[in-house]
Scaffold this active site. Structure first.
Site, short mmCIF file in Angstrom:
data_model
loop_
_atom_site.label_atom_id
_atom_site.label_comp_id
_atom_site.label_asym_id
_atom_site.label_seq_id
_atom_site.Cartn_x
_atom_site.Cartn_y
_atom_site.Cartn_z
N CYS A 1 6.03 1.90 -7.38
CA CYS A 1 6.12 2.37 -5.93
C CYS A 1 7.38 2.45 -5.43
O CYS A 1 7.46 3.39 -4.66
CB CYS A 1 4.99 1.19 -5.22
SG CYS A 1 5.55 -0.46 -5.53
N HIS B 1 7.08 -0.34 1.81
CA HIS B 1 8.30 -0.93 1.41
C HIS B 1 9.48 0.09 1.91
O HIS B 1 9.50 1.07 2.03
CB HIS B 1 8.53 -0.83 -0.11
CG HIS B 1 7.55 -1.58 -0.95
ND1 HIS B 1 6.87 -2.68 -0.65
CD2 HIS B 1 7.17 -1.40 -2.46
CE1 HIS B 1 6.04 -3.09 -1.69
NE2 HIS B 1 6.05 -2.23 -2.68
#
Length: 350
Positions: free
Chosen positions: A132, A252
């Site tokens: 990710c 994130h």
């Protein structure tokens, strides 16, 4: 010519956080699903998921469950992928795997559709979805690399607990409440469930994501380093990473330093390079305090970039801030994008 074909699509790990998002993305873009195969562990078999307004029974993920499947989206952990991905391929499916099981296999393309879509055609049955944190970074870096060259990348990540799964999300909730109540928080999951020591994530920062390697980097950090080089087809690119878990639920963030080839490039040049790129949203207006945050990126499929600035000492150095929803662009959406490209490319499902 429009492709009106319908496909049999399996989602492996359908009850997990990413599996649920995969279902949502398939539905949102109206992916041509003729039949859905929701696959999960034996304990979830017989339960149902909702897809396009209908309840579909969950099937235990076994080799025979892939009979008749055209595309299988995997997100049930590396051990499940290693056990079942080749079984799915042998039964005629193309696998898009969201685990780290095959990412560095030279026979398996590692794909971010905005960066290296041409690699999809090289598949031999399995296509790997990158980590990710890697995905959002390379989406932001690739337009700059294409225009100005790229010599060095140093990244520090600020990663949400959902990257460690639903249990980590619940642990953050429970620990936060405990600490606010003046109680000692229970620690069972983070930083790594399989490791002997666990630390509170609530009101804390944990500089460990995944296990430590012999070179003192974590596996997460090495994933970012190695995957970036593979995706960009540049084994000489200098990449270093420090990955940190922070106490928020989704998305994130990354602080990225890069060195490019030219030393007469301005902030505006990089802004103009990024602002019209597919999948990138430029949020960079310091006069009005405009920049991306994990909360503002949550639930969105794009990669958000802000805080672009020149290094004060290195003429060809730049710093910027990148944020994206780790469960969407970092996992489910990138996987579905790969499946989209598969069915659109000539011979994609060969």
């Amino acid at each position: 010519m429009a492709n009106n074909k319908q496909y049999h699509v399996a989602v492996v790990g359908v009850t997990g956080a990413v599996g649920q998002k995969m279902l949502g993305m398939l539905e949102q873009i109206d992916f041509p699903v003729e039949k859905l195969y929701p696959l999960a562990s034996k304990r979830s078999a017989g339960k149902t998921v909702t897809f396009k307004g209908e309840s579909v029974e969950i099937i235990e993920a076994t080799p025979d469950a892939f009979e008749g499947v055209d595309i299988a989206l995997f997100s049930a952990g590396g051990s499940v992928s290693k056990q079942l991905a080749h079984e799915a391929v042998q039964r005629g499916a193309v696998v898009v795997d969201n685990t780290s099981a095959f990412r560095m296999d030279p026979e398996v393309p590692l794909v971010v559709p905005e960066v290296n879509p041409e690699d999809i055609q090289k598949h031999k049955g399995i296509i790997a979805n990158p980590n990710c944190s890697t995905i959002q970074m390379v989406v932001a870096l690739e337009p700059i690399r294409q225009k100005y060259g790229l010599n060095r990348v140093i990244v520090s990540t600020y990663q949400s607990v959902s990257g460690a799964g639903n249990d980590a999300v619940e642990e953050l909730k429970d620990q936060s409440q405990a600490l606010l109540n003046g109680e000692v928080p229970e620690t069972n999951i983070l930083p790594v469930k399989s490791e002997p020591n666990h630390y509170p994530i609530a009101f804390n920062a944990l500089p460990q994501i995944d296990v430590f390697e012999d070179n003192h980097y974590t596996f997460e950090e090495m994933k970012m380093i190695n995957e970036t080089k593979k995706i960009m087809h540049d084994s000489e690119l200098k990449v270093a990473a420090t990955c940190v878990r922070l106490p928020f639920f989704y998305s994130h963030a990354e602080s990225i330093y890069i060195e490019i080839d030219g030393d007469d490039i301005s902030i505006e040049d990089l802004q103009n390079t990024l602002k019209d790129q597919p999948g990138v949203v430029l949020e960079d207006d310091i006069n009005n305090q405009v920049y991306p945050t994990p909360l503002s990126a949550e639930g969105k499929t794009d990669v958000f970039v802000g805080r672009i600035r020149k290094d004060l000492d290195v003429a060809n150095g730049f710093h910027f801030w990148v944020v994206s929803d780790n469960l969407l662009k970092g996992a489910a959406w990138n996987s579905v994008q790969i499946a989209q490209q598969l069915i659109q490319q000539p011979g994609g499902l060969k």
